[in-house]
Write an enzyme that holds these catalytic residues in place. Structure first.
Site, PDB file in Angstrom:
ATOM      1  CD  GLN A  91      46.357 -27.774   4.699  1.00  0.00           C
ATOM      2  OE1 GLN A  91      46.647 -27.170   3.679  1.00  0.00           O
ATOM      3  NE2 GLN A  91      46.634 -29.043   4.875  1.00  0.00           N
ATOM      4  CB  VAL A  93      49.085 -26.878  10.597  1.00  0.00           C
ATOM      5  CG1 VAL A  93      50.498 -27.434  10.474  1.00  0.00           C
ATOM      6  CG2 VAL A  93      48.877 -26.241  11.969  1.00  0.00           C
ATOM      7  CG  HIS A  97      45.482 -31.067   9.716  1.00  0.00           C
ATOM      8  ND1 HIS A  97      46.148 -30.188   8.884  1.00  0.00           N
ATOM      9  CD2 HIS A  97      44.495 -30.350  10.300  1.00  0.00           C
ATOM     10  CE1 HIS A  97      45.591 -28.993   8.972  1.00  0.00           C
ATOM     11  NE2 HIS A  97      44.577 -29.059   9.819  1.00  0.00           N
ATOM     12  CG  HIS A  99      39.940 -31.470  11.603  1.00  0.00           C
ATOM     13  ND1 HIS A  99      40.281 -30.645  12.644  1.00  0.00           N
ATOM     14  CD2 HIS A  99      40.503 -30.928  10.488  1.00  0.00           C
ATOM     15  CE1 HIS A  99      41.015 -29.650  12.187  1.00  0.00           C
ATOM     16  NE2 HIS A  99      41.162 -29.804  10.878  1.00  0.00           N
TER      17      HIS A  99
END
Length: 145
Positions: A91, A93, A97, A99
Site C-alpha cells: 500500500q 499511501v 484506496h 484501484h
C-alpha cells in the site's frame, strides 16, 4: 509523520484530476497510472484498510466501486478491468484506496497471484477454512465497526 497525500487531495490542498466527489468519497486519476483511465477511489474519512472503514460506509464505497468499474471500462473502451485494494502490504499511501485499472487482452500487464503455495493436504485446507470461518462468526457476533 508525513501528511497523507490522499487527505491533501480530499481537502483540496493538493491537485488531482477528480472524476467524482460526494460527501463520503472522492475518485481521481492515479498520478502514476498503470494505463490511462486508472482511477483511485478513496473514502473522505482517513482509514488505512478496508476493514477500518465503518460498516455503515461500506455499501456506498462498494456501490461506487461498481459504478466506477463500468464507467472506466466504458470511457476507455476497455473490455475489462482490474479492481483491487492493497491492505498495508504494497500500500503506497496508508489511506484506503481502491484501484480501477482498465484492461485489454495482451495489454502487457503481467499481474498474477503467485507464487502459489498449495495446502499440504485436505486436512490443512479444512483447518484453515475452519479458522477463517470461526473468525468470521466472531466478527459478525460482535458487530465489528
Amino acid at each position: 509523520m508525513k501528511p497523507c497525500a490522499f487527505c491533501a487531495i480530499i481537502d483540496g490542498s493538493a491537485s488531482a484530476h477528480v472524476v467524482h466527489t460526494d460527501d463520503e468519497t472522492v475518485a481521481f486519476l492515479d498520478a502514476k497510472p498503470v494505463f490511462p483511465g486508472h482511477v483511485l477511489l478513496v473514502p473522505r474519512l482517513h482509514v488505512t484498510t478496508l476493514a477500518d472503514l465503518p460498516t455503515g460506509r461500506v455499501t456506498h464505497f462498494s456501490t461506487l466501486a461498481q459504478r466506477l468499474e463500468r464507467a472506466v471500462e466504458s470511457a476507455m473502451d476497455a473490455p475489462g478491468s482490474l479492481v483491487l485494494v492493497n491492505n498495508v502490504v504494497s500500500q503506497s499511501v496508508p489511506h484506503l484506496h481502491l484501484h480501477v485499472i482498465p484492461r485489454r487482452p495482451k495489454d502487457g500487464l503481467r499481474f498474477f497471484l503467485g507464487p502459489r503455495h498449495p495446502y499440504r493436504d485436505t486436512d490443512e485446507a479444512a483447518s484453515v477454512a475452519q479458522r477463517i470461518g470461526e473468525r468470521l462468526l466472531e466478527d459478525g457476533a460482535t458487530g465489528v465497526d
